[in-house]
Design a protein around this motif. Structure first.
Motif, PDB file in Angstrom:
ATOM      1  N   VAL A 130     -15.184 -11.130 -16.611  1.00 42.82           N
ATOM      2  CA  VAL A 130     -15.522  -9.874 -15.945  1.00 42.82           C
ATOM      3  C   VAL A 130     -14.242  -9.226 -15.425  1.00 42.82           C
ATOM      4  O   VAL A 130     -13.447  -9.879 -14.749  1.00 42.82           O
ATOM      5  CB  VAL A 130     -16.499 -10.110 -14.782  1.00 42.82           C
ATOM      6  N   GLN A 131     -14.072  -7.968 -15.753  1.00 40.73           N
ATOM      7  CA  GLN A 131     -12.917  -7.209 -15.261  1.00 40.73           C
ATOM      8  C   GLN A 131     -13.416  -6.064 -14.379  1.00 40.73           C
ATOM      9  O   GLN A 131     -14.449  -5.465 -14.667  1.00 40.73           O
ATOM     10  CB  GLN A 131     -12.083  -6.624 -16.399  1.00 40.73           C
ATOM     11  N   LEU A 132     -12.670  -5.819 -13.305  1.00 40.01           N
ATOM     12  CA  LEU A 132     -13.008  -4.737 -12.392  1.00 40.01           C
ATOM     13  C   LEU A 132     -11.876  -3.728 -12.365  1.00 40.01           C
ATOM     14  O   LEU A 132     -10.717  -4.109 -12.227  1.00 40.01           O
ATOM     15  CB  LEU A 132     -13.249  -5.272 -10.980  1.00 40.01           C
ATOM     16  N   GLN A 133     -12.227  -2.469 -12.476  1.00 38.39           N
ATOM     17  CA  GLN A 133     -11.245  -1.392 -12.443  1.00 38.39           C
ATOM     18  C   GLN A 133     -11.582  -0.464 -11.292  1.00 38.39           C
ATOM     19  O   GLN A 133     -12.583   0.240 -11.322  1.00 38.39           O
ATOM     20  CB  GLN A 133     -11.254  -0.616 -13.759  1.00 38.39           C
ATOM     21  N   ALA A 134     -10.715  -0.485 -10.281  1.00 38.17           N
ATOM     22  CA  ALA A 134     -10.916   0.353  -9.103  1.00 38.17           C
ATOM     23  C   ALA A 134     -10.091   1.627  -9.218  1.00 38.17           C
ATOM     24  O   ALA A 134      -9.007   1.631  -9.801  1.00 38.17           O
ATOM     25  CB  ALA A 134     -10.524  -0.407  -7.846  1.00 38.17           C
ATOM     26  N   GLY A 175     -11.134  -6.829  -8.159  1.00 33.85           N
ATOM     27  CA  GLY A 175     -10.352  -5.774  -8.762  1.00 33.85           C
ATOM     28  C   GLY A 175      -8.902  -5.858  -8.324  1.00 33.85           C
ATOM     29  O   GLY A 175      -8.544  -6.660  -7.471  1.00 33.85           O
ATOM     30  N   GLN A 176      -8.089  -4.971  -8.872  1.00 31.99           N
ATOM     31  CA  GLN A 176      -6.641  -5.041  -8.638  1.00 31.99           C
ATOM     32  C   GLN A 176      -6.223  -4.387  -7.334  1.00 31.99           C
ATOM     33  O   GLN A 176      -5.089  -4.562  -6.911  1.00 31.99           O
ATOM     34  CB  GLN A 176      -5.887  -4.377  -9.802  1.00 31.99           C
ATOM     35  N   GLY A 177      -7.101  -3.670  -6.707  1.00 33.27           N
ATOM     36  CA  GLY A 177      -6.758  -3.021  -5.450  1.00 33.27           C
ATOM     37  C   GLY A 177      -6.336  -1.579  -5.667  1.00 33.27           C
ATOM     38  O   GLY A 177      -5.668  -1.253  -6.640  1.00 33.27           O
ATOM     39  N   THR A 178      -6.731  -0.742  -4.729  1.00 35.71           N
ATOM     40  CA  THR A 178      -6.317   0.658  -4.758  1.00 35.71           C
ATOM     41  C   THR A 178      -5.867   1.034  -3.347  1.00 35.71           C
ATOM     42  O   THR A 178      -6.532   0.713  -2.362  1.00 35.71           O
ATOM     43  CB  THR A 178      -7.451   1.571  -5.267  1.00 35.71           C
ATOM     44  N   LEU A 179      -4.728   1.703  -3.258  1.00 36.23           N
ATOM     45  CA  LEU A 179      -4.118   1.994  -1.965  1.00 36.23           C
ATOM     46  C   LEU A 179      -4.699   3.260  -1.356  1.00 36.23           C
ATOM     47  O   LEU A 179      -4.750   4.311  -2.005  1.00 36.23           O
ATOM     48  CB  LEU A 179      -2.610   2.141  -2.114  1.00 36.23           C
ATOM     49  N   VAL A 180      -5.113   3.139  -0.116  1.00 37.53           N
ATOM     50  CA  VAL A 180      -5.569   4.281   0.678  1.00 37.53           C
ATOM     51  C   VAL A 180      -4.599   4.452   1.842  1.00 37.53           C
ATOM     52  O   VAL A 180      -4.393   3.514   2.616  1.00 37.53           O
ATOM     53  CB  VAL A 180      -6.995   4.070   1.196  1.00 37.53           C
ATOM     54  N   THR A 181      -4.015   5.621   1.948  1.00 35.57           N
ATOM     55  CA  THR A 181      -3.088   5.916   3.025  1.00 35.57           C
ATOM     56  C   THR A 181      -3.603   7.121   3.794  1.00 35.57           C
ATOM     57  O   THR A 181      -3.827   8.186   3.204  1.00 35.57           O
ATOM     58  CB  THR A 181      -1.680   6.211   2.492  1.00 35.57           C
ATOM     59  N   VAL A 182      -3.793   6.943   5.097  1.00 39.78           N
ATOM     60  CA  VAL A 182      -4.299   8.019   5.949  1.00 39.78           C
ATOM     61  C   VAL A 182      -3.189   8.414   6.913  1.00 39.78           C
ATOM     62  O   VAL A 182      -2.752   7.589   7.726  1.00 39.78           O
ATOM     63  CB  VAL A 182      -5.551   7.586   6.712  1.00 39.78           C
ATOM     64  N   SER A 183      -2.751   9.646   6.813  1.00 41.45           N
ATOM     65  CA  SER A 183      -1.669  10.113   7.676  1.00 41.45           C
ATOM     66  C   SER A 183      -2.243  10.758   8.939  1.00 41.45           C
ATOM     67  O   SER A 183      -3.315  11.363   8.919  1.00 41.45           O
ATOM     68  CB  SER A 183      -0.807  11.129   6.933  1.00 41.45           C
ATOM     69  N   SER A 184      -1.492  10.626  10.006  1.00 39.20           N
ATOM     70  CA  SER A 184      -1.967  11.173  11.292  1.00 39.20           C
ATOM     71  C   SER A 184      -1.521  12.612  11.484  1.00 39.20           C
ATOM     72  O   SER A 184      -0.736  13.143  10.711  1.00 39.20           O
ATOM     73  CB  SER A 184      -1.459  10.311  12.442  1.00 39.20           C
TER      74      SER A 184
END
Length: 114
Positions: free
Chosen positions: A1-5, A105-114
Protein backbone atom coordinates in the motif's frame (compact mmCIF):
# COMPACT_ATOMS: atom_id res chain seq x y z
CA UNK A 1 0.00 0.00 0.00
CA UNK A 2 1.34 3.41 -0.98
CA UNK A 3 0.04 6.73 0.31
CA UNK A 4 0.42 10.00 -1.55
CA UNK A 5 -0.26 13.13 0.46
CA UNK A 6 -0.74 16.58 -1.00
CA UNK A 7 -2.09 20.00 -0.18
CA UNK A 8 0.48 21.40 2.18
CA UNK A 9 1.97 24.84 1.79
CA UNK A 10 2.47 28.27 3.27
CA UNK A 11 -0.53 30.15 4.60
CA UNK A 12 -1.10 33.14 6.84
CA UNK A 13 -2.64 32.73 10.26
CA UNK A 14 -6.39 32.52 9.98
CA UNK A 15 -6.19 30.92 6.56
CA UNK A 16 -7.21 27.49 5.34
CA UNK A 17 -5.67 24.49 3.66
CA UNK A 18 -7.02 21.13 2.56
CA UNK A 19 -4.83 18.07 2.74
CA UNK A 20 -5.51 14.96 0.71
CA UNK A 21 -4.04 11.49 0.95
CA UNK A 22 -4.76 8.79 -1.59
CA UNK A 23 -3.98 5.13 -1.01
CA UNK A 24 -3.01 2.86 -3.88
CA UNK A 25 -1.58 -0.57 -4.44
CA UNK A 26 -2.90 -3.70 -2.76
CA UNK A 27 -5.96 -2.15 -1.18
CA UNK A 28 -8.24 -4.30 0.88
CA UNK A 29 -10.64 -3.15 3.53
CA UNK A 30 -9.19 -0.03 5.09
CA UNK A 31 -10.27 0.53 8.65
CA UNK A 32 -9.02 3.73 10.23
CA UNK A 33 -7.54 6.56 8.22
CA UNK A 34 -6.08 9.68 9.69
CA UNK A 35 -3.46 12.31 10.15
CA UNK A 36 -0.56 12.86 12.51
CA UNK A 37 1.75 15.82 12.58
CA UNK A 38 5.24 16.54 13.79
CA UNK A 39 6.48 20.01 14.55
CA UNK A 40 10.20 20.83 14.69
CA UNK A 41 11.70 19.50 17.90
CA UNK A 42 8.49 17.83 18.98
CA UNK A 43 7.12 14.34 18.97
CA UNK A 44 4.64 13.16 16.38
CA UNK A 45 1.10 13.71 17.59
CA UNK A 46 -2.29 12.51 16.49
CA UNK A 47 -4.40 15.14 14.74
CA UNK A 48 -7.49 13.26 13.65
CA UNK A 49 -8.83 9.86 12.71
CA UNK A 50 -11.88 8.55 10.90
CA UNK A 51 -13.29 5.05 10.80
CA UNK A 52 -14.66 3.34 7.75
CA UNK A 53 -18.12 4.14 9.01
CA UNK A 54 -17.32 7.81 9.41
CA UNK A 55 -16.78 8.14 13.13
CA UNK A 56 -14.23 10.84 13.81
CA UNK A 57 -11.87 11.87 16.56
CA UNK A 58 -9.79 15.01 16.95
CA UNK A 59 -6.99 16.32 19.09
CA UNK A 60 -8.26 18.99 21.47
CA UNK A 61 -5.99 21.53 19.83
CA UNK A 62 -7.77 21.27 16.47
CA UNK A 63 -11.37 20.64 17.48
CA UNK A 64 -13.72 23.09 15.84
CA UNK A 65 -11.11 24.11 13.27
CA UNK A 66 -10.20 20.91 11.41
CA UNK A 67 -12.54 18.49 9.69
CA UNK A 68 -11.57 15.02 8.56
CA UNK A 69 -13.44 13.12 5.86
CA UNK A 70 -12.88 10.16 3.59
CA UNK A 71 -14.02 8.80 0.27
CA UNK A 72 -14.00 5.02 0.54
CA UNK A 73 -14.51 4.57 -3.19
CA UNK A 74 -11.34 6.56 -3.86
CA UNK A 75 -9.43 5.28 -0.82
CA UNK A 76 -8.72 8.88 0.04
CA UNK A 77 -8.73 10.80 3.30
CA UNK A 78 -8.97 14.56 3.57
CA UNK A 79 -8.21 17.11 6.25
CA UNK A 80 -9.84 20.50 5.95
CA UNK A 81 -7.92 22.93 8.13
CA UNK A 82 -9.50 26.29 8.91
CA UNK A 83 -8.49 29.15 11.20
CA UNK A 84 -4.91 27.99 11.05
CA UNK A 85 -2.51 29.11 13.74
CA UNK A 86 1.29 29.35 13.74
CA UNK A 87 1.36 26.43 16.19
CA UNK A 88 -0.21 24.25 13.48
CA UNK A 89 3.07 24.46 11.57
CA UNK A 90 4.32 20.90 11.13
CA UNK A 91 4.86 18.08 8.71
CA UNK A 92 1.54 16.28 8.37
CA UNK A 93 1.55 12.54 7.83
CA UNK A 94 -1.42 10.49 6.71
CA UNK A 95 -1.87 6.87 7.64
CA UNK A 96 -4.23 4.00 6.99
CA UNK A 97 -4.91 0.92 9.03
CA UNK A 98 -5.54 -2.09 6.83
CA UNK A 99 -5.87 -5.54 8.35
CA UNK A 100 -4.07 -4.39 11.47
CA UNK A 101 -1.09 -2.89 9.64
CA UNK A 102 -0.36 0.82 9.55
CA UNK A 103 0.86 2.40 6.34
CA UNK A 104 2.26 5.94 6.25
CA UNK A 105 2.52 8.67 3.68
CA UNK A 106 5.65 10.70 3.04
CA UNK A 107 4.47 13.80 4.83
CA UNK A 108 3.43 17.21 3.59
CA UNK A 109 4.68 20.45 5.13
CA UNK A 110 2.23 23.00 6.46
CA UNK A 111 3.67 26.36 7.44
CA UNK A 112 1.47 29.00 9.07
CA UNK A 113 2.94 32.48 9.27
CA UNK A 114 1.91 34.97 11.92
Amino acid sequence: VQLQASGGGLVQAGGSLRLSCAASGRIGSINHMGWFRQAPGKQRELVSTITRGGNTDYADSVKGRFTISRDNAKNTVYLQMNSLKPEDTAVYYCYVDQAGYDYWGQGTLVTVSS
